[in-house]
Write a protein that holds these residues in place. Structure first.
Motif, PDB file in Angstrom:
ATOM      1  N   TRP A   6       1.080  25.532 -12.107  1.00  0.00           N
ATOM      2  CA  TRP A   6       0.536  26.725 -11.002  1.00  0.00           C
ATOM      3  C   TRP A   6       1.339  25.990  -9.723  1.00  0.00           C
ATOM      4  O   TRP A   6       2.374  27.045  -9.299  1.00  0.00           O
ATOM      5  CB  TRP A   6      -1.045  26.611 -10.395  1.00  0.00           C
ATOM      6  CG  TRP A   6      -0.577  27.674  -8.635  1.00  0.00           C
ATOM      7  CD1 TRP A   6      -1.064  27.848  -7.478  1.00  0.00           C
ATOM      8  CD2 TRP A   6      -0.039  28.854  -8.925  1.00  0.00           C
ATOM      9  NE1 TRP A   6      -0.564  28.219  -7.582  1.00  0.00           N
ATOM     10  CE2 TRP A   6      -0.516  29.202  -7.236  1.00  0.00           C
ATOM     11  CE3 TRP A   6       0.624  29.892  -9.932  1.00  0.00           C
ATOM     12  CZ2 TRP A   6       0.076  31.055  -7.386  1.00  0.00           C
ATOM     13  CZ3 TRP A   6       0.716  31.176 -10.121  1.00  0.00           C
ATOM     14  CH2 TRP A   6       0.253  31.230  -8.131  1.00  0.00           C
TER      15      TRP A   6
ATOM     16  N   TRP B  85       4.690  28.074  -9.287  1.00  0.00           N
ATOM     17  CA  TRP B  85       5.263  29.490  -8.354  1.00  0.00           C
ATOM     18  C   TRP B  85       5.267  28.583  -7.170  1.00  0.00           C
ATOM     19  O   TRP B  85       4.260  28.816  -6.316  1.00  0.00           O
ATOM     20  CB  TRP B  85       4.386  30.377  -8.166  1.00  0.00           C
ATOM     21  CG  TRP B  85       5.003  31.175  -6.874  1.00  0.00           C
ATOM     22  CD1 TRP B  85       5.491  32.134  -6.682  1.00  0.00           C
ATOM     23  CD2 TRP B  85       4.434  32.274  -7.435  1.00  0.00           C
ATOM     24  NE1 TRP B  85       5.494  32.485  -6.277  1.00  0.00           N
ATOM     25  CE2 TRP B  85       4.867  33.704  -6.328  1.00  0.00           C
ATOM     26  CE3 TRP B  85       2.293  32.933  -8.299  1.00  0.00           C
ATOM     27  CZ2 TRP B  85       4.057  33.943  -6.177  1.00  0.00           C
ATOM     28  CZ3 TRP B  85       2.163  34.056  -6.913  1.00  0.00           C
ATOM     29  CH2 TRP B  85       2.622  35.287  -6.341  1.00  0.00           C
TER      30      TRP B  85
ATOM     31  N   GLY C 105       5.367  26.818  -4.240  1.00  0.00           N
ATOM     32  CA  GLY C 105       5.295  27.831  -2.375  1.00  0.00           C
ATOM     33  C   GLY C 105       5.824  27.576  -1.017  1.00  0.00           C
ATOM     34  O   GLY C 105       7.251  27.139  -1.153  1.00  0.00           O
TER      35      GLY C 105
ATOM     36  N   GLY D 172       3.118  32.428   3.514  1.00  0.00           N
ATOM     37  CA  GLY D 172       2.908  32.415   2.266  1.00  0.00           C
ATOM     38  C   GLY D 172       1.400  33.565   2.485  1.00  0.00           C
ATOM     39  O   GLY D 172       0.810  32.364   2.731  1.00  0.00           O
TER      40      GLY D 172
ATOM     41  N   ARG E 123      -2.049  35.000  -3.632  1.00  0.00           N
ATOM     42  CA  ARG E 123      -1.082  34.042  -4.226  1.00  0.00           C
ATOM     43  C   ARG E 123      -2.280  32.985  -4.848  1.00  0.00           C
ATOM     44  O   ARG E 123      -2.297  32.681  -6.206  1.00  0.00           O
ATOM     45  CB  ARG E 123      -0.427  32.595  -3.146  1.00  0.00           C
ATOM     46  CG  ARG E 123       0.764  32.712  -2.776  1.00  0.00           C
ATOM     47  CD  ARG E 123       1.672  31.702  -2.084  1.00  0.00           C
ATOM     48  NE  ARG E 123       2.084  31.200  -3.310  1.00  0.00           N
ATOM     49  CZ  ARG E 123       2.852  30.471  -3.656  1.00  0.00           C
ATOM     50  NH1 ARG E 123       3.955  31.014  -3.940  1.00  0.00           N
ATOM     51  NH2 ARG E 123       3.337  29.684  -4.354  1.00  0.00           N
TER      52      ARG E 123
ATOM     53  N   GLU F 104      -5.276  26.971  -4.342  1.00  0.00           N
ATOM     54  CA  GLU F 104      -3.833  27.423  -3.486  1.00  0.00           C
ATOM     55  C   GLU F 104      -4.466  26.865  -2.281  1.00  0.00           C
ATOM     56  O   GLU F 104      -3.628  26.272  -1.378  1.00  0.00           O
ATOM     57  CB  GLU F 104      -3.993  28.675  -3.905  1.00  0.00           C
ATOM     58  CG  GLU F 104      -2.762  29.031  -2.427  1.00  0.00           C
ATOM     59  CD  GLU F 104      -1.373  28.942  -2.707  1.00  0.00           C
ATOM     60  OE1 GLU F 104      -0.170  27.969  -1.944  1.00  0.00           O
ATOM     61  OE2 GLU F 104      -1.290  28.608  -3.982  1.00  0.00           O
TER      62      GLU F 104
ATOM     63  N   ARG G 194       3.350  23.027   0.110  1.00  0.00           N
ATOM     64  CA  ARG G 194       3.071  24.335   0.404  1.00  0.00           C
ATOM     65  C   ARG G 194       4.182  24.358   2.094  1.00  0.00           C
ATOM     66  O   ARG G 194       4.263  25.304   2.525  1.00  0.00           O
ATOM     67  CB  ARG G 194       1.623  25.544   0.287  1.00  0.00           C
ATOM     68  CG  ARG G 194       1.289  25.605  -0.981  1.00  0.00           C
ATOM     69  CD  ARG G 194       2.232  25.846  -1.705  1.00  0.00           C
ATOM     70  NE  ARG G 194       1.461  26.540  -2.919  1.00  0.00           N
ATOM     71  CZ  ARG G 194       1.777  26.110  -4.519  1.00  0.00           C
ATOM     72  NH1 ARG G 194       3.577  26.051  -3.995  1.00  0.00           N
ATOM     73  NH2 ARG G 194       1.002  26.783  -5.118  1.00  0.00           N
TER      74      ARG G 194
END
Length: 168
Positions: free
Chosen positions: A78, A82, A84, A88, A93, A141, A150
């Motif tokens: 992950w 994608w 971070g 966001g 997410r 996340e 992130r």
């Protein structure tokens, strides 16, 4: 956490732990473990490799080992797939990760013949798979964010090392 790879592995493990906490509730609600329960998958796959039924005890041990590797690797995948960006939204997410895991499992289970066909599952079993992948995604996340993986607007794993080598 300064090491993005380690943070991603830890985040996946925490997501797996959150999912494991949900498993007892899921099994109680369904009245039994669903066809995609890790121990059922382990028993099917191990049985094919060994050409005999490994038994419930061995299946449970292998299920633990599968989960211990699978969840951290999903967290790592992950973070690579994608990267971070600071600020966001967490839940969308996390749900995107859960949706990705759900799609992956719906593709992988039939390919590996790891479960009974999804068309034979009950509506409740389908709903619980959606719920558990969502829980995994949001927990993973959230952990990535808590560990600081992130924070960089550059995003991704190892961005500092790549920039230092002039690759980014």
């Amino acid at each position: 956490m300064r090491n993005g790879f380690a943070a991603a592995l830890v985040a996946g493990a925490v997501g797996g732990g959150a999912l494991q906490a949900l498993v007892a509730v899921r099994n109680r609600a369904l009245g039994r473990p669903p066809p995609y329960a890790a121990r059922h998958i382990a028993r099917r796959l191990l049985g094919r490799v060994l050409h005999r039924d490994p038994g419930e005890r061995a299946a449970r041990r292998w299920a633990w080992a599968m989960r211990a590797g699978y969840a951290p690797l999903l967290g790592l995948a992950w973070s690579v797939a994608w990267p971070g960006v600071a600020g966001g939204p967490l839940v969308p997410r996390g749900l995107a990760l859960g949706l990705g895991v759900l799609a992956f499992e719906h593709l992988a289970f039939p390919l590996l013949e790891a479960t009974a066909p999804a068309r034979t599952w009950t509506g409740g079993e389908h709903a619980w798979l959606v719920a558990q992948t969502a829980v995994f995604g949001v927990a993973t996340e959230a952990t990535l964010r808590a560990l600081g993986a992130r924070k960089s607007a550059q995003g991704g794993l190892g961005g500092g090392a790549l920039r230092a080598k002039g690759l980014r």
